[in-house]
Enzyme design. Structure first.
Site, mmCIF file in Angstrom:
data_model
loop_
_atom_site.group_PDB
_atom_site.id
_atom_site.type_symbol
_atom_site.label_atom_id
_atom_site.label_comp_id
_atom_site.label_asym_id
_atom_site.label_seq_id
_atom_site.Cartn_x
_atom_site.Cartn_y
_atom_site.Cartn_z
ATOM 1 N N LYS A 154 0.556 -0.925 0.019
ATOM 2 C CA LYS A 154 0.198 -0.146 0.020
ATOM 3 C C LYS A 154 0.692 1.099 -0.273
ATOM 4 O O LYS A 154 0.020 2.422 -0.580
ATOM 5 C CB LYS A 154 -1.028 0.488 0.900
HETATM 6 C C1 LIG Z 1 -1.060 -7.758 2.754
HETATM 7 C C2 LIG Z 1 -1.747 -6.940 1.598
HETATM 8 N N1 LIG Z 1 -2.007 -8.501 0.821
HETATM 9 C C3 LIG Z 1 -2.998 -8.244 -0.582
HETATM 10 C C4 LIG Z 1 -4.016 -7.537 -0.164
HETATM 11 C C5 LIG Z 1 -5.200 -7.589 -1.679
HETATM 12 O O1 LIG Z 1 -5.049 -6.762 -2.474
HETATM 13 P P1 LIG Z 1 -6.328 -5.780 -2.834
HETATM 14 O O2 LIG Z 1 -7.362 -6.128 -1.963
HETATM 15 O O3 LIG Z 1 -5.771 -4.786 -3.512
HETATM 16 O O4 LIG Z 1 -6.875 -7.454 -3.902
HETATM 17 C C6 LIG Z 1 -3.922 -7.184 1.204
HETATM 18 C C7 LIG Z 1 -5.119 -5.824 0.446
HETATM 19 O O5 LIG Z 1 -5.710 -5.030 -0.114
HETATM 20 C C8 LIG Z 1 -2.965 -6.748 1.808
HETATM 21 O O6 LIG Z 1 -3.244 -5.640 2.362
HETATM 22 N N1 LIG Z 2 -6.902 -5.157 2.378
HETATM 23 C C1 LIG Z 2 -6.819 -3.657 2.257
HETATM 24 C C2 LIG Z 2 -8.781 -3.565 2.110
HETATM 25 C C3 LIG Z 2 -9.266 -2.095 1.345
HETATM 26 O O1 LIG Z 2 -8.425 -1.654 -0.151
HETATM 27 P P1 LIG Z 2 -8.215 -1.094 -0.792
HETATM 28 O O2 LIG Z 2 -6.842 -1.405 -1.819
HETATM 29 O O3 LIG Z 2 -9.054 -1.001 -1.499
HETATM 30 O O4 LIG Z 2 -8.087 0.010 -0.466
HETATM 31 C C4 LIG Z 2 -6.625 -3.046 3.529
HETATM 32 O O5 LIG Z 2 -4.949 -3.836 3.752
HETATM 33 O O6 LIG Z 2 -7.040 -1.938 3.747
#
Ligand SMILES: Cc1ncc(COP(=O)(O)O)c(C=O)c1O
Ligand SMILES: N[C@@H](CCOP(=O)(O)O)C(=O)O
Length: 462
Positions: free
Chosen positions: A112
């Protein structure tokens, strides 16, 4: 470059407007009207360039006149200076033709940070020149929240409220959100799961009186800027393995579908991606849907990869929009059915989805076994989310095409599962070693829109 809503009736916006707006006013998600492409030659020219230079080349066509080239380069440089690895997103080899893309070297130890640090820079610049302020509300299953708090803490034109599911994030994730001392950031523990947090967030966006009153903004992957910044590492990693002269595939641990959708955007931009594989944990609604069983909600089962414990995968709406040839009415219809429990995808849309996405799932046991095995075989300590990806990739990859699995978080964010699988309790980096000694500041709230709105209104700094 204009941005349009997946539900068809909100006004088309510029990049800056779409970024500061978050959810479209018709409840949809903004997407670019057309996806710009890079030529074979332009992609080849990215080889040997720094992460920052690739980021500029990939994102520049999407931002219109929001920033001059000079300013945009400076924002990118500033954002990625905080990633604690000179390559920013380094790769390690796990097996012949299987590579792990480490996206956890940022300040909060998850992928993120790549988008959130840049969004933080872009918001500050855009708000600064307008002389305006916003209230950011985010929903998190653990990682988005800490990354947002890190990127926006201490800024005087932004208040940040993060809703996380009480008792359903790891202790490290929770403390990353509850220990910052800056008074403009607020961690709110909601009685519910992540889907409740995300649903209340969307309710707030759909309540125009509240939305306009507090100048609501969003930094979840609702925000196109988040998805855009995540496109970059698909290019850096693929090019380092020989693209565009060689195809590569990606496996992506998936929950809210933002990261895999960024891979799809990279493909549409011209990156030769062979397969994009969605890897889910036991909350496998996406895997079932992509296998033709429709998108039908069930209970969320807490897992050892809690950030992916999601039933309503927000960005799947963007994928459906394209799968239905951008027929917004079809999306509106499916989202209405989803509110009642679920929907079936038409045959044509299913064929289109299958053209771009494959999928697989990992059980809890398989995830644990993968963490154990990968440490023994490669020396790499995986977080449970990354292990879900590696398990699915190992099962599904084609030996002739390089596979890149995204390692989305650092193992130290999930020490209990990692220790159980390996006997090793991964250490947090030295800068975070006192995380468990810091005081926590958190408000527990019911899963109730009015209570949340009242809390937010009552805690704005201006
Ligand atoms: C560590 C981790 N892996 C994978 C994901 C999944 O990613 P996305 O929500 O973009 O599919 C998330 C949450 O978004 C996460 O925090
Ligand atoms: N896994 C995510 C969930 C939110 O996902 P986002 O990519 O829409 O912000 C988290 O860790 O919060």
């Amino acid at each position: 470059m204009r941005y349009i809503s997946t539900r068809g009736t909100a006004p088309a916006l510029s990049f800056e407007e779409a970024m500061l707006t978050g959810l479209a006013r018709d409840g949809g998600l903004y997407v670019p009207e057309t996806i710009p492409t890079l030529t074979h030659q332009e992609i080849a020219a990215l080889a040997g360039k720094s992460y920052e230079e690739v980021a500029f080349a990939v994102m520049r066509p999407f931002i219109g006149d929001t920033f001059t080239d000079e300013v945009f380069r400076a924002l990118i440089d500033e954002a990625y200076a905080v990633i604690g690895h000179t390559a920013r997103a380094p790769m390690v080899q796990l097996a012949p033709n299987h590579f792990l893309l480490e996206l956890f070297h940022g300040p909060t130890l998850a992928f993120k940070d790549f988008a959130m640090q840049l969004i933080g820079q872009m918001f500050q610049t855009a708000l600064g020149r307008k002389g305006s302020r916003v209230t950011i509300v985010g929903a998190t299953s653990g990682d988005t929240g800490s990354a947002a708090i890190e990127a926006f803490k201490g800024l005087d034109n932004v208040d940040v409220f993060i809703l996380f599911p009480h008792g359903r994030v790891s202790e490290v994730q929770r403390r990353q959100m509850t220990t910052p001392v800056e008074s403009n950031v607020h961690a709110l523990a909601l009685e519910g799961d992540f889907d409740d947090c995300q649903a209340r967030l969307k309710d707030m966006f759909n309540d125009f009186e509240f939305r306009d009153g507090v100048k609501l903004a969003g930094v979840n992957s609702i925000n196109w800027g988040r998805v855009l910044a995540q496109v970059v590492y698909y290019f850096t990693s693929a090019v380092s393995l020989g693209a565009p002269d060689r195809k590569v595939s990606f496996t992506v641990p998936t929950g809210n579908f933002g990261d895999i959708f960024a891979g799809y955007v990279a493909k549409r931009m011209g990156l030769p991606i062979d397969r994009l594989i969605v890897a889910t944990n036991q909350n496998d609604i996406l895997d079932r849907c992509l296998k033709g069983q429709g998108y039908h909600k069930g209970p969320t089962h807490p897992s050892i990869s809690p950030s992916m414990d999601i039933q309503v995968s927000s960005n799947f709406e963007r994928a459906l929009f394209d799968a239905y040839d951008r027929d917004a009415l079809a999306v509106v219809q499916q989202m209405a059915e989803l509110a009642e429990g679920g929907f079936d995808v038409s045959q044509g849309a299913m064929e289109s989805l299958r053209e771009h996405y494959d999928s697989g799932r990992a059980t809890e046991e398989e995830t644990m076994q993968t963490i154990t095995h990968m440490l023994e075989a490669t020396g790499e300590l995986l977080c449970p989310h990354s292990a879900v990806g590696v398990k699915v990739a190992e099962e599904m990859r084609d030996a002739a095409v390089p596979m890149i699995t995204l390692a989305t978080a650092h193992p130290a964010k999930f020490p209990d599962a990692v220790e159980k699988a390996t006997g090793i309790r991964p250490d947090l980096p030295p800068r975070m070693r006192d995380l468990f000694d810091r005081d926590e500041r958190v408000t527990r709230l019911p899963n109730d829109l009015e209570a949340l709105k009242a809390h937010i209104k009552g805690n704005l700094s201006a």
